[in-house]
Scaffold this active site. Structure first.
Site, PDB file in Angstrom:
ATOM      1  CB  CYS A   1      -0.971  -0.005   1.184  1.00  0.00           C
ATOM      2  SG  CYS A   1      -2.068  -1.417   1.253  1.00  0.00           S
TER       3      CYS A   1
ATOM      4  CG  HIS B   1      -5.591  -0.648  -1.716  1.00  0.00           C
ATOM      5  ND1 HIS B   1      -4.466  -0.229  -2.390  1.00  0.00           N
ATOM      6  CD2 HIS B   1      -5.472  -0.166  -0.459  1.00  0.00           C
ATOM      7  CE1 HIS B   1      -3.711   0.484  -1.576  1.00  0.00           C
ATOM      8  NE2 HIS B   1      -4.292   0.527  -0.389  1.00  0.00           N
TER       9      HIS B   1
ATOM     10  CG  ASP C   1      -5.995  -0.310  -5.565  1.00  0.00           C
ATOM     11  OD1 ASP C   1      -6.670   0.624  -5.092  1.00  0.00           O
ATOM     12  OD2 ASP C   1      -4.821  -0.561  -5.223  1.00  0.00           O
TER      13      ASP C   1
END
Length: 251
Positions: free
Chosen positions: A134, A221, A189
């Protein structure tokens, strides 16, 4: 898999002291270094177990608390299983803290993390590997472009906003990258849509960076994080295979 030792360590930075987790094979020997960049939820049991798994494959892995300016771990009070849709206040806490970690501050810290690895008797001489998740994927790309002589390889998984029109977009450092890089995007995502994926790919190609960017189908995500609602087992297994292959080929 080697037996692993995990310890808490403190890293002195220009702005204070970052607490961190260090995992390494329990043989007292130097191994290739890996700087492991956290996701937004921070240093917690799941990330320590990921670091242990990497260490078991023969690496010395450092996971710094990149939010150390806001306190030692745990910076946030997280449930064992993180489901932001059930607990929207989690991101209300985390968002402002993320915003304060500017690229400038993060790269000042990266210098300290890389120096710590270089000075450790548990880390083999030479450039290290980066892996990030991330927000950590952004930090990995920034670090590879800011300290190219100290990074051999960099990987990022479900990174967000890696190639935007912002003046400090991570993709703008690509021309300085000398490491081989690997990015895995989740196909579901919204923070890394196809146009950003394409811009990142084109920028890496134009700069002559050895790279592979892949889209993981069915993944959202955060797909590598088993303690969250966005975990995707197939994507996670693919991530481990790709990461370990990259490290084995490099070291």
């Amino acid at each position: 898999m080697a037996s692993v030792q995990g310890t808490a360590v403190d890293i002195t930075t220009e702005d204070g002291v970052a607490d961190a987790y260090l995992a390494h094979p329990d043989d007292g020997l130097p191994h290739p270094g890996v700087l492991f960049y956290q996701d937004a939820f921070g240093l917690r049991p799941h990330l320590r177990s990921m670091a242990d798994r990497l260490a078991g494959a023969g690496y010395t892995v450092l996971v710094p608390n990149v939010f150390y300016r806001h306190g030692r771990t745990p910076v946030f009070d997280l449930p064992e299983f993180i489901d932001p849709s059930a607990r929207p206040e989690i991101f209300q806490q985390i968002g402002p803290v993320m915003q304060t970690l500017t690229p400038e501050l993060a790269m000042r810290d990266a210098d300290a993390y890389l120096r710590w690895l270089a000075d450790s008797p548990l880390v083999a001489d030479g450039p290290v590997a980066l892996t990030g998740y991330c927000m950590g994927a952004r930090l990995a790309l920034f670090t590879a472009g800011t300290y190219p002589d100290r990074v051999a390889v960099a990987a990022g998984f479900h990174g967000a906003r890696l190639a935007t029109d912002a003046p400090d977009s991570p993709h703008l450092v690509v021309e300085k990258v000398t490491a081989e890089v690997y990015f895995a995007h989740a196909d579901e995502d919204p923070s890394m849509p196809p146009e950003q994926q394409q811009l990142l790919e084109e920028t890496l190609t134009a700069a002559g960076v050895r790279h592979r960017c892949e889209v993981y189908p069915g993944a959202h995500h955060g797909f590598t994080q088993a303690d969250t609602a966005t975990y995707h087992q197939e994507g996670d297994e693919r991530h481990w295979a790709a990461l370990l292959d990259l490290l084995e080929r490099t070291f």
